[in-house]
Motif scaffolding. Structure first.
Motif, short mmCIF file in Angstrom:
data_model
loop_
_atom_site.label_atom_id
_atom_site.label_comp_id
_atom_site.label_asym_id
_atom_site.label_seq_id
_atom_site.Cartn_x
_atom_site.Cartn_y
_atom_site.Cartn_z
N THR A 1 0.83 -1.21 0.00
CA THR A 1 0.00 0.00 0.00
C THR A 1 0.87 1.26 0.00
OG1 THR A 1 -1.79 -1.13 1.17
CG2 THR A 1 -1.78 1.28 1.26
N LEU A 2 1.88 1.27 0.85
CA LEU A 2 2.76 2.44 0.95
C LEU A 2 3.60 2.62 -0.31
CD1 LEU A 2 3.94 2.09 4.65
CD2 LEU A 2 2.23 3.66 3.74
N ASN A 3 3.97 1.53 -0.96
CA ASN A 3 4.80 1.61 -2.16
C ASN A 3 4.04 2.18 -3.37
OD1 ASN A 3 7.36 0.80 -1.35
ND2 ASN A 3 6.83 -1.37 -1.45
N LYS A 4 2.71 2.29 -3.25
CA LYS A 4 1.93 2.89 -4.32
C LYS A 4 2.02 4.42 -4.30
CE LYS A 4 -1.35 -0.93 -4.62
NZ LYS A 4 -2.76 -1.38 -4.43
N PHE A 5 2.60 4.96 -3.22
CA PHE A 5 2.81 6.41 -3.09
C PHE A 5 4.25 6.71 -3.47
CE2 PHE A 5 3.74 10.21 -0.43
CZ PHE A 5 2.78 11.06 -0.97
N SER A 6 4.46 7.67 -4.35
CA SER A 6 5.81 7.90 -4.90
C SER A 6 6.53 9.11 -4.30
CB SER A 6 5.72 8.09 -6.42
OG SER A 6 4.82 9.13 -6.74
N TYR A 7 5.86 9.89 -3.48
CA TYR A 7 6.47 11.12 -2.98
C TYR A 7 7.08 10.93 -1.59
CZ TYR A 7 3.78 13.17 -6.78
OH TYR A 7 3.26 13.46 -8.00
N TRP A 8 8.08 10.09 -1.50
CA TRP A 8 8.77 9.86 -0.23
C TRP A 8 10.11 10.60 -0.23
CZ3 TRP A 8 5.91 7.70 3.35
CH2 TRP A 8 4.91 6.81 2.99
N TYR A 9 10.51 11.09 0.94
CA TYR A 9 11.84 11.69 1.09
C TYR A 9 12.89 10.59 1.08
CZ TYR A 9 15.90 13.87 3.28
OH TYR A 9 17.17 14.31 3.56
N ASP A 10 12.58 9.51 1.80
CA ASP A 10 13.48 8.36 1.87
C ASP A 10 12.61 7.12 1.93
OD1 ASP A 10 15.50 6.56 2.16
OD2 ASP A 10 15.88 6.99 4.27
N ALA A 11 12.68 6.27 0.90
CA ALA A 11 11.81 5.10 0.88
C ALA A 11 12.51 3.92 0.23
CB ALA A 11 10.53 5.40 0.11
N LEU B 1 4.18 17.20 2.22
CA LEU B 1 2.97 17.35 3.02
C LEU B 1 2.44 18.78 2.97
CD1 LEU B 1 3.97 15.28 6.21
CD2 LEU B 1 2.66 14.54 4.21
N GLU B 2 3.31 19.75 2.74
CA GLU B 2 2.90 21.15 2.69
C GLU B 2 2.62 21.63 1.27
OE1 GLU B 2 6.18 23.07 4.56
OE2 GLU B 2 5.43 22.70 6.60
N SER B 3 2.76 20.75 0.30
CA SER B 3 2.61 21.15 -1.09
C SER B 3 1.16 21.47 -1.43
CB SER B 3 3.12 20.02 -2.01
OG SER B 3 2.87 20.33 -3.36
N ASP B 4 0.98 22.44 -2.34
CA ASP B 4 -0.34 22.80 -2.85
C ASP B 4 -0.59 22.19 -4.23
OD1 ASP B 4 -0.94 24.34 -0.61
OD2 ASP B 4 0.06 26.10 -1.45
N ASP B 5 0.34 21.39 -4.70
CA ASP B 5 0.19 20.75 -6.01
C ASP B 5 -1.01 19.81 -5.96
OD1 ASP B 5 0.35 19.03 -8.23
OD2 ASP B 5 2.52 19.25 -8.36
N PRO B 6 -2.02 20.03 -6.80
CA PRO B 6 -3.23 19.19 -6.75
C PRO B 6 -2.96 17.71 -6.99
CG PRO B 6 -3.19 20.54 -8.74
CD PRO B 6 -2.09 21.04 -7.86
N ASN B 7 -1.96 17.38 -7.78
CA ASN B 7 -1.63 15.97 -8.02
C ASN B 7 -1.10 15.30 -6.76
OD1 ASN B 7 -2.32 16.03 -10.79
ND2 ASN B 7 -0.33 16.91 -11.32
N ILE B 8 -0.24 16.06 -6.04
CA ILE B 8 0.31 15.52 -4.80
C ILE B 8 -0.78 15.39 -3.75
CG2 ILE B 8 1.92 15.93 -2.91
CD1 ILE B 8 3.81 17.24 -4.88
N VAL B 9 -1.63 16.41 -3.64
CA VAL B 9 -2.74 16.37 -2.66
C VAL B 9 -3.65 15.19 -2.95
CG1 VAL B 9 -4.79 17.59 -1.84
CG2 VAL B 9 -2.66 18.86 -2.24
N LEU B 10 -3.94 14.96 -4.24
CA LEU B 10 -4.80 13.84 -4.62
C LEU B 10 -4.14 12.50 -4.26
CD1 LEU B 10 -7.38 12.85 -5.97
CD2 LEU B 10 -6.16 12.93 -8.18
N GLU B 11 -2.83 12.38 -4.51
CA GLU B 11 -2.12 11.15 -4.18
C GLU B 11 -2.12 10.89 -2.67
OE1 GLU B 11 -0.55 8.61 -5.94
OE2 GLU B 11 -1.81 9.49 -7.50
N ILE B 12 -1.96 11.95 -1.88
CA ILE B 12 -1.99 11.80 -0.42
C ILE B 12 -3.36 11.34 0.04
CG2 ILE B 12 -1.86 13.07 1.77
CD1 ILE B 12 0.32 14.80 0.54
N LYS B 13 -4.41 11.89 -0.54
CA LYS B 13 -5.77 11.48 -0.18
C LYS B 13 -6.01 10.00 -0.53
CE LYS B 13 -8.12 15.96 -0.42
NZ LYS B 13 -9.19 16.74 -1.09
N LYS B 14 -5.53 9.60 -1.70
CA LYS B 14 -5.70 8.20 -2.10
C LYS B 14 -4.94 7.27 -1.15
CE LYS B 14 -6.40 8.96 -7.07
NZ LYS B 14 -5.84 8.72 -8.43
N LEU B 15 -3.72 7.67 -0.80
CA LEU B 15 -2.93 6.85 0.11
C LEU B 15 -3.60 6.73 1.47
CD1 LEU B 15 -0.31 5.33 0.83
CD2 LEU B 15 0.66 7.54 1.52
#
Length: 313
Positions: free
Chosen positions: A57-67, A79-93
């Motif tokens: 489940t966690l590996n489906k998210f690509s925006y990690w600092y260290d993974a 986590l502080e980004s306003d990029d809609p793609n990143i926000v959407l990915e965080i919500k899905k995760l």
């Protein structure tokens, strides 16, 4: 100032995130291994239960600092980004993680419900009379149970926890022709137990706590019994039911005048047999006759005084 506090808080959260992941995975392992010990899970959930779920489940998210496959550390900037793609990915995760945790939590609740809800119903409502209950008595017992658990938490009460679907399907047993069978599909362990428990309850297939060892066994619609047939650890030649039969006999001989007279007479005649004052055939004949007298006295067909007189002879 507020922004700075939020950043510090998120930084701490990111640094500690991997330890939370490892703790959760260890808990999933324990719950998954417990599930595999339950017969209904052994053959069907071995490929979907256990630690890999959270990692995948966690590996489906690509925006990690260290993974890596086994280490995860979020990036505060992500986590502080306003990029809609990143926000959407965080919500899905977050949704995927929430669904995963819910599945394990519901399973754990179902186990707690068995430990607290079902045992309460059985021990304090169904088995209080030490016999099978009639349809009316069973309904009254369950109504009393429902009234008594209104203030308890959901996972402490007997209840179905999700959906069930039923259909009819042709099924062929080995060496037999096709048969039309009922097919049930359950969404949770709790609902399966709920349906199976009450279907068995109405057929007198009832779990019962053994009065000797304290473990549950199944009374399978035959003669009601307070004792199981597990072998005793300190006496492999006997079972709990053997102990129960002896206890029941001793209690009757202590409290019931009919059985007290029978026990005294039996010991007297057995002593005569051992001293060769009675033959084996005579003792066997007396034993059969004594049981008939005892049954007649219990049924009130033989007065107690007359019964005590003839059984001594």
């Amino acid at each position: 100032m507020k922004r700075e506090w939020i950043c510090k808080d998120r930084t701490y959260y990111c640094d500690a995130y991997d330890s939370y992941v490892q703790e959760a995975q260890n808990l999933f392992y324990r719950i998954g291994n417990l599930a595999l010990k339950i017969p209904v899970y052994k053959k069907h959930l071995r490929d979907v239960t256990g630690i890999p779920w959270l990692v995948e489940t966690l590996n489906k998210f690509s925006y990690w600092y260290d993974a890596t496959d086994e280490h995860f550390e979020p990036d505060v900037r992500t986590l502080e980004s306003d990029d809609p793609n990143i926000v959407l990915e965080i919500k899905k995760l977050n949704k995927r993680i929430g669904n995963l945790f819910d599945e394990y939590i519901f399973f754990a609740y179902d186990l707690i419900r068995v430990q607290r809800g079902y045992t309460d119903l059985l021990d304090h409502y169904v088995h209080t009379r030490s016999r099978y209950l009639s349809e009316r008595e069973l309904a009254e017992a369950y109504r009393s149970y429902l009234d008594g658990v209104k203030q308890k938490k959901d996972y402490e009460r007997v209840a179905g926890t999700s959906m069930m679907t039923m259909s009819y399907e042709p099924y062929r047993f080995p060496g037999e022709p096709d048969k039309l069978c009922e097919s049930f599909l359950f969404d949770s362990l709790g609902t399966f137990l709920y349906v199976d428990f009450f279907r068995g309850l109405r057929l007198n297939h009832i779990p019962k706590r053994c009065d000797n060892c304290g473990k549950y066994f199944l009374i399978a619609g035959g003669k009601y019994n307070n004792y199981c047939e597990r072998v005793l650890k300190d006496d492999p030649d006997k079972t709990c039911r053997d102990i129960g039969a002896r206890r029941k006999y001793d209690e009757k001989c202590k409290d019931d005048p009919v059985w007290l007279a029978y026990n005294r007479a039996y010991k007297t005649h057995y002593a005569r047999y051992m001293k060769k004052k009675m033959t084996a055939a005579q003792f066997e004949q007396w034993s059969r006759q004594a049981v008939e007298w005892r049954n007649a006295a219990e049924a009130g067909k033989l007065p107690q005084e007359e019964y005590e007189r003839i059984i001594k002879e």
